[in-house]
Scaffold this motif. Structure first.
Motif, PDB file in Angstrom:
ATOM      1  N   SER A  73       0.816  -1.214   0.000  1.00 44.86           N
ATOM      2  CA  SER A  73       0.000   0.000   0.000  1.00 44.86           C
ATOM      3  C   SER A  73       0.849   1.263   0.000  1.00 44.86           C
ATOM      4  O   SER A  73       0.495   2.266  -0.624  1.00 44.86           O
ATOM      5  N   VAL A  76       1.841   2.839  -3.573  1.00 41.44           N
ATOM      6  CA  VAL A  76       0.846   3.161  -4.604  1.00 41.44           C
ATOM      7  C   VAL A  76       1.165   4.491  -5.275  1.00 41.44           C
ATOM      8  O   VAL A  76       1.136   4.610  -6.502  1.00 41.44           O
ATOM      9  N   TYR A 103      -5.465   4.431 -10.091  1.00 41.79           N
ATOM     10  CA  TYR A 103      -4.296   3.948  -9.351  1.00 41.79           C
ATOM     11  C   TYR A 103      -4.675   2.742  -8.493  1.00 41.79           C
ATOM     12  O   TYR A 103      -3.952   1.741  -8.442  1.00 41.79           O
ATOM     13  N   ILE A 104      -5.796   2.857  -7.790  1.00 44.48           N
ATOM     14  CA  ILE A 104      -6.213   1.778  -6.886  1.00 44.48           C
ATOM     15  C   ILE A 104      -6.588   0.533  -7.678  1.00 44.48           C
ATOM     16  O   ILE A 104      -6.285  -0.597  -7.262  1.00 44.48           O
ATOM     17  N   HIS A 107      -3.464  -1.190  -8.589  1.00 44.64           N
ATOM     18  CA  HIS A 107      -2.903  -1.859  -7.410  1.00 44.64           C
ATOM     19  C   HIS A 107      -3.638  -3.159  -7.126  1.00 44.64           C
ATOM     20  O   HIS A 107      -3.023  -4.193  -6.835  1.00 44.64           O
ATOM     21  N   TRP A 108      -4.967  -3.147  -7.233  1.00 44.43           N
ATOM     22  CA  TRP A 108      -5.735  -4.360  -6.957  1.00 44.43           C
ATOM     23  C   TRP A 108      -5.461  -5.437  -8.007  1.00 44.43           C
ATOM     24  O   TRP A 108      -5.340  -6.622  -7.671  1.00 44.43           O
ATOM     25  N   SER A 148      -7.566  -2.553  -0.842  1.00 44.81           N
ATOM     26  CA  SER A 148      -6.798  -1.652  -1.709  1.00 44.81           C
ATOM     27  C   SER A 148      -7.316  -0.225  -1.617  1.00 44.81           C
ATOM     28  O   SER A 148      -6.534   0.733  -1.576  1.00 44.81           O
ATOM     29  N   LEU A 149      -8.636  -0.075  -1.568  1.00 36.18           N
ATOM     30  CA  LEU A 149      -9.220   1.266  -1.464  1.00 36.18           C
ATOM     31  C   LEU A 149      -8.883   1.902  -0.124  1.00 36.18           C
ATOM     32  O   LEU A 149      -8.510   3.092  -0.062  1.00 36.18           O
ATOM     33  N   GLY A 152      -5.274   2.808  -0.039  1.00 32.88           N
ATOM     34  CA  GLY A 152      -4.998   4.018  -0.814  1.00 32.88           C
ATOM     35  C   GLY A 152      -5.191   5.280  -0.011  1.00 32.88           C
ATOM     36  O   GLY A 152      -4.485   6.274  -0.218  1.00 32.88           O
ATOM     37  N   ILE A 218      -9.097   9.764  -0.833  1.00 31.72           N
ATOM     38  CA  ILE A 218      -7.744   9.676  -1.395  1.00 31.72           C
ATOM     39  C   ILE A 218      -7.374  10.992  -2.078  1.00 31.72           C
ATOM     40  O   ILE A 218      -6.255  11.495  -1.908  1.00 31.72           O
TER      41      ILE A 218
END
Length: 228
Positions: A73, A76, A103-104, A107-108, A148-149, A152, A218
């Motif tokens: 995390s 990110v 972005y998230i 990442h996920w 992930s959210l 972030g 975010i």
């Protein structure tokens, strides 16, 4: 040359993040490596008895997935902050919360999705019943997206700090707990033959709420970090 519209901009941003991730395979493989190490070492500590492993398997799989997500995390937004790209993103005409969502999503796709897809292999190593594998995959797909959210948000608030990893843990771990509880409960219900649908529905509701609110948080965190 006209600026790309919001949808095209976010798609290009997602593509860029995925390409950067594929160019750094070691960083993308770290969560999978951590996941593998914990699952392999766990039977050595508890013992190889199949009954014991099956009892603890849902919790072990979910805790390991949570910690694997937490490991990445902090990164990110880190590289974009260091090279100044993040400041340009904040000043772009496109809505920042949609850019943050791209972005998230990247990442996920490079962490949570991969963990969910390989989880059945490790679940069978822990003697999890085959009947529970579908619930495990669905719960991880939903739960890791929420993680992930939430991660972030912590990454956005600490991106300007040199050592923000520990601070992210302090900020975000309390928010992770409901996801861990309901994700584990869903798999445990599938193991015992009880209905797992209610727990998956709660995870889905958490994901819907996180998609609606987390990108806004975010975006606000990124603006605070950039202005600081």
């Amino acid at each position: 040359m006209s600026a790309p519209h919001t949808g095209q901009f976010c798609a290009l941003l997602l593509r860029r993040q995925l390409l950067l991730a594929m160019r750094r395979p070691i960083e993308m493989g770290n969560p999978l490596l951590f996941f593998t190490m914990v699952i392999v070492l766990f039977p050595l500590g508890l013992g190889p008895a199949p009954d014991k492993l099956a009892i603890f398997a849902p919790g072990v799989l979910w805790i390991t997935a949570l910690l694997s997500n937490l490991l990445t995390s902090d990164a990110v937004f880190r590289s974009d902050f260091d090279d100044g790209s993040l400041e340009q993103l904040v000043l772009a005409p496109q809505p920042l919360f949609l850019s943050a969502l791209a972005y998230i999503l990247a990442h996920w796709l490079t962490t949570g999705l991969l963990l969910a897809l390989v989880s059945p292999i490790f679940a069978l190593m822990l003697n999890l019943p085959v009947s529970a594998l579908g619930t495990l995959i669905v719960s991880l797909l939903l739960g890791t997206a929420v993680l992930s959210l939430l991660g972030g948000i912590g990454a956005a608030l600490t991106v300007g700090l040199k050592r923000g990893g520990v601070l992210i843990s302090l900020l975000i771990l309390p928010l992770y707990m409901p996801v861990l509880i309901f994700g584990t409960a869903a798999v445990q219900a599938a193991v015992t033959g009880a209905p797992s649908g209610p727990y998956l529905a709660i995870l889905g509701a958490m994901l819907s709420l996180a998609i609606a609110l987390a990108p806004l948080a975010i975006a606000a965190g990124l603006r605070i970090s950039i202005d600081a």
